[in-house]
Scaffold this active site. Sequence first.
Site, PDB file in Angstrom:
ATOM      1  N   HIS A  87       0.901  -1.054   0.078  1.00  0.00           N
ATOM      2  CA  HIS A  87       0.023   0.011   0.031  1.00  0.00           C
ATOM      3  C   HIS A  87       0.955   1.410   0.000  1.00  0.00           C
ATOM      4  CE1 HIS A  87      -3.627  -2.334   0.381  1.00  0.00           C
ATOM      5  NE2 HIS A  87      -3.205  -2.663   1.434  1.00  0.00           N
ATOM      6  N   HIS A 133      -6.557  -7.184  -0.592  1.00  0.00           N
ATOM      7  CA  HIS A 133      -6.593  -5.626  -0.900  1.00  0.00           C
ATOM      8  C   HIS A 133      -5.709  -5.057  -1.973  1.00  0.00           C
ATOM      9  CE1 HIS A 133      -7.395  -6.337   3.762  1.00  0.00           C
ATOM     10  NE2 HIS A 133      -8.826  -5.411   3.276  1.00  0.00           N
ATOM     11  N   ASP A 164      -5.021 -12.801   3.169  1.00  0.00           N
ATOM     12  CA  ASP A 164      -6.170 -12.355   3.651  1.00  0.00           C
ATOM     13  C   ASP A 164      -7.562 -12.523   2.729  1.00  0.00           C
ATOM     14  OD1 ASP A 164      -5.043 -10.417   1.955  1.00  0.00           O
ATOM     15  OD2 ASP A 164      -5.138  -8.798   3.402  1.00  0.00           O
TER      16      ASP A 164
END
Length: 343
Positions: free
Chosen positions: A160, A198, A285
Amino acid sequence: MKTVFSPLHAGHGGQMELVAGAIVPGFEKPSRAEIIRKRVESEKLGPILAPEIHDLTAAKRVHAADYIDFLPTVWPQWEAAGKSGSAIPFAWPTRGLRGDVPPRNIEALLGFYSFDGGASFVKGTWDAIKSSYDVALTAAQLVKAGERAAFALCRPPGHHAGAAFMGGYCFINNAAVAAQWFRDQGATRVAVLDVDYHHGNGTQEIFYDRPDIQVINLHGDPMTEYPFFLGHADERGAGAGEGFNLNYPLPFGTSWAKWNEALEDACQKLAAYAPDVVVVSLGVDTFEKDPISQFKLTSADYPKIGARIARLGLPSLFVMEGGYAVDEIGINAVGVLTGFEGD
């Protein structure tokens, strides 16, 4: 497969984060890495090596120099301002505000160099960030030296983090650093395959106008899932990089069958790109029991991911990213690696 790991990751522990309107203990905690390390040992994946120490030159190849220079100063500045607890960003230079003038206040600087309240600092955070970076580069060196694959057991994660910002538990983008390092060492093309739940917004942002580093993401649809503001299918790259950024946004509840369809298409496009090396941003995840994610993969699915990546027949660097179902994180992360080894 050799694993690179540093115990210094544990210095980034006990930090709080701002999420969903509350200050809560960070989901990204030291036990994540320790459980994976123990699983590497119990599965006899291979030797676990300490990282070599590197200067920050490679980090500044993908990140702004002022951003990298800021990170080691956060905690000293925080303490010098008489503050305690976790250093958490809370104000950001959004639309209509100036983002071109770095302020002199540490609380303001935390917002200037971040995009959310999930990249917080405690006393040992910088040492953990630096060790994670060293882990990634050391594992990349193993692949460059001829290993078929290596596992960089990085913590904190990195995908990120953009060229000049932290967020989402990420500070230095380890996968991007490794990809650029491979290019600097002579690789003509590098692919980054991000399988974290993500979207790897930082990796996309860093390489968005580049044709020499392909970036592929399989992730939760940003219309409903963090990080919300990148990751749409129409984001294909810009300028010379157009066509070299590929996003596969998927809805809540996605199970193995649909997720695997996206992986297969991604692997075919990766193979057509014909890179010299693959950097895998390995997040687990996507697991059905993950506390902050919404996909439905099971532990039995992760070895299949590794096996499919192995069939690409390319040197591969696995860089640990997310995964917060702590009880199963070792089973799932190492499952990808044993699946790769067993193919």
